[in-house]
Design a protein around this motif. Structure first.
Motif, mmCIF file in Angstrom:
data_model
loop_
_atom_site.group_PDB
_atom_site.id
_atom_site.type_symbol
_atom_site.label_atom_id
_atom_site.label_comp_id
_atom_site.label_asym_id
_atom_site.label_seq_id
_atom_site.Cartn_x
_atom_site.Cartn_y
_atom_site.Cartn_z
ATOM 1 N N HIS A 1 0.668 -1.390 -0.022
ATOM 2 C CA HIS A 1 0.098 0.147 -0.046
ATOM 3 C C HIS A 1 0.826 1.265 0.014
ATOM 4 N N GLY A 2 2.213 1.294 -0.051
ATOM 5 C CA GLY A 2 3.000 2.346 -0.377
ATOM 6 C C GLY A 2 4.109 2.496 0.660
ATOM 7 N N ALA A 3 4.343 1.664 1.752
ATOM 8 C CA ALA A 3 5.370 1.872 2.705
ATOM 9 C C ALA A 3 6.585 1.692 2.075
ATOM 10 N N ASP A 4 7.514 2.667 2.356
ATOM 11 C CA ASP A 4 8.884 2.604 1.879
ATOM 12 C C ASP A 4 10.076 2.555 3.164
ATOM 13 N N MET A 5 9.519 2.598 4.256
ATOM 14 C CA MET A 5 10.127 2.223 5.407
ATOM 15 C C MET A 5 9.148 1.610 6.516
ATOM 16 N N LEU A 6 9.855 0.486 6.907
ATOM 17 C CA LEU A 6 8.900 -0.252 7.994
ATOM 18 C C LEU A 6 9.812 -0.694 9.190
ATOM 19 N N LEU A 7 9.180 -0.308 10.430
ATOM 20 C CA LEU A 7 9.943 -0.918 11.619
ATOM 21 C C LEU A 7 9.074 -1.713 12.464
ATOM 22 N N TYR A 8 9.227 -2.733 13.011
ATOM 23 C CA TYR A 8 8.517 -3.745 13.704
ATOM 24 C C TYR A 8 8.531 -3.240 15.251
ATOM 25 N N PHE A 9 7.277 -3.266 15.850
ATOM 26 C CA PHE A 9 7.285 -3.292 17.327
ATOM 27 C C PHE A 9 7.205 -4.609 17.906
ATOM 28 N N ARG A 10 7.998 -4.809 18.803
ATOM 29 C CA ARG A 10 9.324 -4.020 19.181
ATOM 30 C C ARG A 10 10.506 -4.874 18.920
ATOM 31 N N TRP A 11 11.758 -4.875 19.344
ATOM 32 C CA TRP A 11 12.959 -5.597 19.292
ATOM 33 C C TRP A 11 12.566 -6.728 20.209
ATOM 34 N N ARG A 12 12.465 -6.606 21.357
ATOM 35 C CA ARG A 12 12.256 -7.427 22.585
ATOM 36 C C ARG A 12 10.912 -7.233 23.425
ATOM 37 N N THR A 13 10.228 -7.971 23.667
ATOM 38 C CA THR A 13 9.036 -7.941 24.622
ATOM 39 C C THR A 13 9.270 -7.306 26.017
ATOM 40 N N ALA A 14 8.918 -6.376 26.571
ATOM 41 C CA ALA A 14 9.156 -5.758 27.809
ATOM 42 C C ALA A 14 8.871 -6.952 28.820
ATOM 43 N N PRO A 15 9.769 -6.925 29.873
ATOM 44 C CA PRO A 15 9.639 -8.059 30.920
ATOM 45 C C PRO A 15 8.681 -7.162 31.970
ATOM 46 N N TYR A 16 8.379 -6.014 31.897
ATOM 47 C CA TYR A 16 7.523 -5.043 33.027
ATOM 48 C C TYR A 16 6.754 -4.196 32.222
ATOM 49 N N GLY A 17 5.768 -3.627 33.018
ATOM 50 C CA GLY A 17 4.905 -2.495 32.601
ATOM 51 C C GLY A 17 3.653 -3.048 31.775
ATOM 52 N N THR A 18 2.733 -2.153 31.488
ATOM 53 C CA THR A 18 1.581 -2.150 30.985
ATOM 54 C C THR A 18 1.594 -2.971 29.708
ATOM 55 N N GLU A 19 2.508 -3.004 28.698
ATOM 56 C CA GLU A 19 2.539 -3.411 27.700
ATOM 57 C C GLU A 19 3.626 -4.823 27.603
ATOM 58 N N MET A 20 3.640 -5.251 28.720
ATOM 59 C CA MET A 20 4.354 -6.380 28.874
ATOM 60 C C MET A 20 3.762 -7.704 28.189
ATOM 61 N N TYR A 21 2.782 -7.648 27.554
ATOM 62 C CA TYR A 21 2.150 -8.603 26.703
ATOM 63 C C TYR A 21 2.019 -8.282 25.417
ATOM 64 N N TRP A 22 2.528 -6.951 24.926
ATOM 65 C CA TRP A 22 2.714 -6.558 23.854
ATOM 66 C C TRP A 22 4.149 -7.007 23.226
ATOM 67 N N HIS A 23 3.991 -8.080 22.574
ATOM 68 C CA HIS A 23 4.989 -8.725 22.317
ATOM 69 C C HIS A 23 5.913 -8.288 20.911
ATOM 70 N N GLY A 24 7.042 -8.537 21.066
ATOM 71 C CA GLY A 24 7.994 -8.002 19.927
ATOM 72 C C GLY A 24 8.541 -9.232 19.198
ATOM 73 N N LEU A 25 9.594 -9.006 18.456
ATOM 74 C CA LEU A 25 10.350 -10.004 17.554
ATOM 75 C C LEU A 25 10.754 -11.092 18.537
ATOM 76 N N ASN A 26 11.487 -10.452 19.736
ATOM 77 C CA ASN A 26 12.084 -11.417 20.583
ATOM 78 C C ASN A 26 11.126 -11.727 21.970
ATOM 79 N N ASN A 27 11.383 -12.764 22.422
ATOM 80 C CA ASN A 27 10.765 -12.876 23.800
ATOM 81 C C ASN A 27 11.735 -12.255 24.752
ATOM 82 N N PRO A 28 11.268 -12.081 25.975
ATOM 83 C CA PRO A 28 12.344 -11.645 27.099
ATOM 84 C C PRO A 28 13.499 -12.302 27.146
ATOM 85 N N HIS A 29 13.471 -13.696 27.118
ATOM 86 C CA HIS A 29 14.675 -14.349 27.260
ATOM 87 C C HIS A 29 15.711 -14.330 25.962
#
Length: 682
Positions: A343-371
């Protein structure tokens, strides 16, 4: 400046402040090995940059950026104004937002500030200036993201600063209280003001429904406040770091993103989370589910023809107390990546590199798990990185190709939030049209009408669909008339042209400014009640078919001999009256449909106009496959074929074509794997 890149930028959002420094080197090395070349950092790190008022510390991010540069990674810096630090909100509570009921927000989440606090603007200007001066010559930094997801969660603001600034904004707009009272229809229910201090943003406890014209102005004010907040940050960055580009991310309520981009940004960015479709499913016929996110990307493309996706979903999502959505199935992350690119994206970044082990978004998983152990998302990311090295230079800078546009505009969107007499119709009609065009493999654009729109913008399309333009400005009506006379086709739905720009009921007979175009005049109208049988519509052309009217009925009379009646209502007191008309004007034509669009009537109109897929002579994709086309100025065209199904899908090619991701020649019947992607050179 625009988004002008010589290679596709693929990367990830990274938070060095949340991880031990000894992890950074391995993280950057792994990113480089995946084919990533860009990271975004810093958008929530104000207390790292300024741990105490006036005490600025850059050491942590200096080390993080220097190390990223050593691995060949470019850096996007976020201005950290979405999350003011605790010392700021504690010392200056006037920076906090206030709810409509008068309750002040508190520290502890994000986006809890207001845009119009003089103190907050001063503090934001200072941190942005210090950051840009410090990083303007850093070799890794290429651009800036202003704030983060403006108006996300909260798009209404009622602090004392907002009430005060609203009065000043109204004074500039109307000059006199007399003009304000006229625009707001203040004589109704005795709402007339005789002192500016009496004027506020809408407040709870006034009545069951606020003054609709006041509310429309209020939303426009919220949008302009947001733009003003972004603008002073952009001006600082341009002054201190003129070589860097500027963007911001997200697409949320009460914000004119087109004006924001025009006045503040070099290009626009979107945050794409298609698995929200599991929380907010499309329950209509033939549900699109995650494919529906292509409409959001279509709207994003209307702001910037080439854009960035600053956050692309890479894992399951949700906060610890809400928004629970499943993990992407194997292949879906790659599918959604190509959905954005198609649809036209010429730049794309994933959210996020590693899942945060704490905080409100600790279940908003990234490319990596916390381990940080290997997983399938990383394998998919590696494959995408390899593919972008193969095809990135071919597609970079190309534009999405469409001959149909769905027209949108902010006044109707914002007025329709409160006015259920046309607002309720909009979502159904737009979704029905988008769905039919998707399943018929006819690419579509979103075209936002505003003061910048020209006849050339319209002439880029053979057909434009303007479902329920309750507010029809004189300029828009003029442009549509010129477009039709030069050969364009316009499709209107019910409730067209019955309001002025202030949201007043027009004294003209609807459809108002486009009455001559449509050749019809409104005689009567009715809502289809919950206990009423919806009337059937019969069509006589292209075979005998019928469909059911939904939500609303316009009852019209014909006032031009050139009008043809294509369908009539078969029931109700309006039995026999026109339901669908077509008027020939100049070299084009205008359709008027007297109800809310559904899948069947949209399909009927495509058949009426003999519209077919632009790849009809090349291939026959099945319904489960999305077709998008990106075209280069040199004439090269690329068809993106995306399988949203968990099953293999048969695709028939009528002529031989090269599939770019595999570099294999395709011919005849082939299969696309579940959640698979083909990029075919046309």
């Amino acid at each position: 400046m625009g988004l002008e890149l010589n290679e596709f930028h693929l990367g990830v959002c990274y938070y060095p402040e949340q991880w031990p420094e000894q992890n950074w080197s391995k993280d950057y090395r792994d990113m480089h090995n995946l084919g990533f070349n860009v990271i975004r950092v810093g958008e929530f790190a104000w207390s790292i940059f300024e741990p105490e008022e006036g005490n600025f510390e850059f050491d942590l991010f200096d080390r993080a950026l220097d190390l990223a540069h050593s691995y060949g990674l470019k850096v996007i810096l976020g201005t950290p104004t979405a999350t003011p630090p605790a010392w700021l909100t504690y010392k200056y509570p006037e920076v906090l937002n206030v709810s409509k009921s008068g309750v002040q927000f508190q520290h502890g989440e994000r986006r809890h500030y207001n845009y119009n606090s003089p103190v907050y603007k001063k503090m934001c200007a200072r941190i942005v200036e210090r950051m840009t001066k410090h990083y303007r010559h850093h070799p890794a930094v290429i651009g800036w993201q202003i704030d983060n997801e403006l108006n996300c969660h909260i798009a209404d603001f009622y602090s004392n600063s907002d009430h005060e600034e609203f009065r000043e904004w109204l004074k500039d707009k109307y000059v006199s209280l007399e003009a304000l009272n006229t625009a707001w229809g203040a004589t109704f229910w005795n709402q007339t003001y005789n002192d500016w201090e009496q004027v506020h943003l809408t407040r709870e406890g006034t009545c069951q429904s606020p003054n609709p014209h006041q509310r429309l102005d209020e939303i426009i004010f919220f949008s302009e406040s947001t733009i003003s907040f972004a603008k002073f940050q952009a001006e600082i960055i341009r002054k201190e770091a003129p070589e860097h580009w500027i963007t911001t991310n997200g697409m949320f309520d009460h914000l004119d993103n087109h004006r924001l981009t025009r006045e503040c940004l070099d290009f626009y960015s979107y945050d794409s989370y298609p698995n929200f479709s599991t929380i907010y499913p499309d329950s209509e016929e033939f549900p699109l589910l995650d494919r529906k996110w292509s409409w959001n990307l279509t709207k994003t493309r209307s702001v910037s023809s080439q854009f960035a996706v600053m956050e692309q979903q890479s894992g399951s999502g949700g906060w610890n107390n809400q928004m629970i959505m499943p993990s992407p199935k194997p292949g879906q992350m790659r599918l959604w990546t190509y959905q954005s690119i198609a649809h036209g994206a010429d730049m794309l970044l994933y959210f996020r590199w590693r899942t945060a082990p704490y905080g409100t978004e600790m279940y908003w998983h990234g490319l990596n798990n916390p381990h940080g152990q290997p997983n399938r998302q990383m394998e998919e990311a590696k494959k995408i990185g390899q593919e972008m090295k193969m095809i990135g230079t071919s597609i970079i800078g190309s534009h999405y190709e469409a001959e149909v546009a769905i027209i949108r505009d902010y006044p109707n969107e914002w007025d329709g939030e409160l006015d259920q007499w046309h607002g309720k119709l909009q979502n159904q009609s737009v979704l029905s049209w988008f769905k039919v065009l998707q399943y018929q493999h006819i690419p579509v654009d979103a075209l936002y009408m505003n003061e910048q729109t020209t006849i050339d913008d319209l002439m880029a399309y053979n057909v434009v669909i303007y479902p329920h333009a309750a507010i029809m400005t004189e300029n828009t009506a003029f442009l549509l008339e010129q477009y039709v006379k030069q050969g364009g086709k316009v499709i209107f739905g019910c409730r067209t042209g019955y309001k002025t720009i202030e949201g007043h009921y027009s004294t003209e007979v609807p459809p108002g400014g486009v009455s001559q175009l449509t050749g019809v005049a409104l005689q009567d109208f009715t809502v289809i009640g919950p206990n009423e049988k919806a009337p059937t519509i019969h069509f006589g052309r292209n075979g005998y078919t019928e469909c059911i009217a939904e939500q609303f009925v316009d009852i019209v009379t014909i006032h031009a001999e050139s009008v043809q009646v294509l369908g009539t209502f078969s029931e109700g007191y309006f039995k026999g009256s026109p339901a669908l008309t077509m008027n020939q004007v100049g070299n084009g034509c205008v359709y008027y449909y007297c109800s809310a669009f559904n899948y069947k009537i949209a399909l009927q109109l495509l058949d009426e106009m003999n519209m077919v897929s632009p790849v009809e002579e090349v291939m026959e994709p099945p319904q489960q496959i999305e077709l998008s086309i990106r075209a280069q100025v040199n004439g090269d065209r690329y068809a993106f074929l995306l399988n949203y199904s968990s099953e293999k899908q048969d695709l028939y090619l009528k002529v031989k074509r090269i599939e770019l991701l595999s570099n294999v020649e395709l011919d005849g019947k082939i299969q696309i794997e579940p959640f698979g992607v083909y990029v075919v050179k046309l």
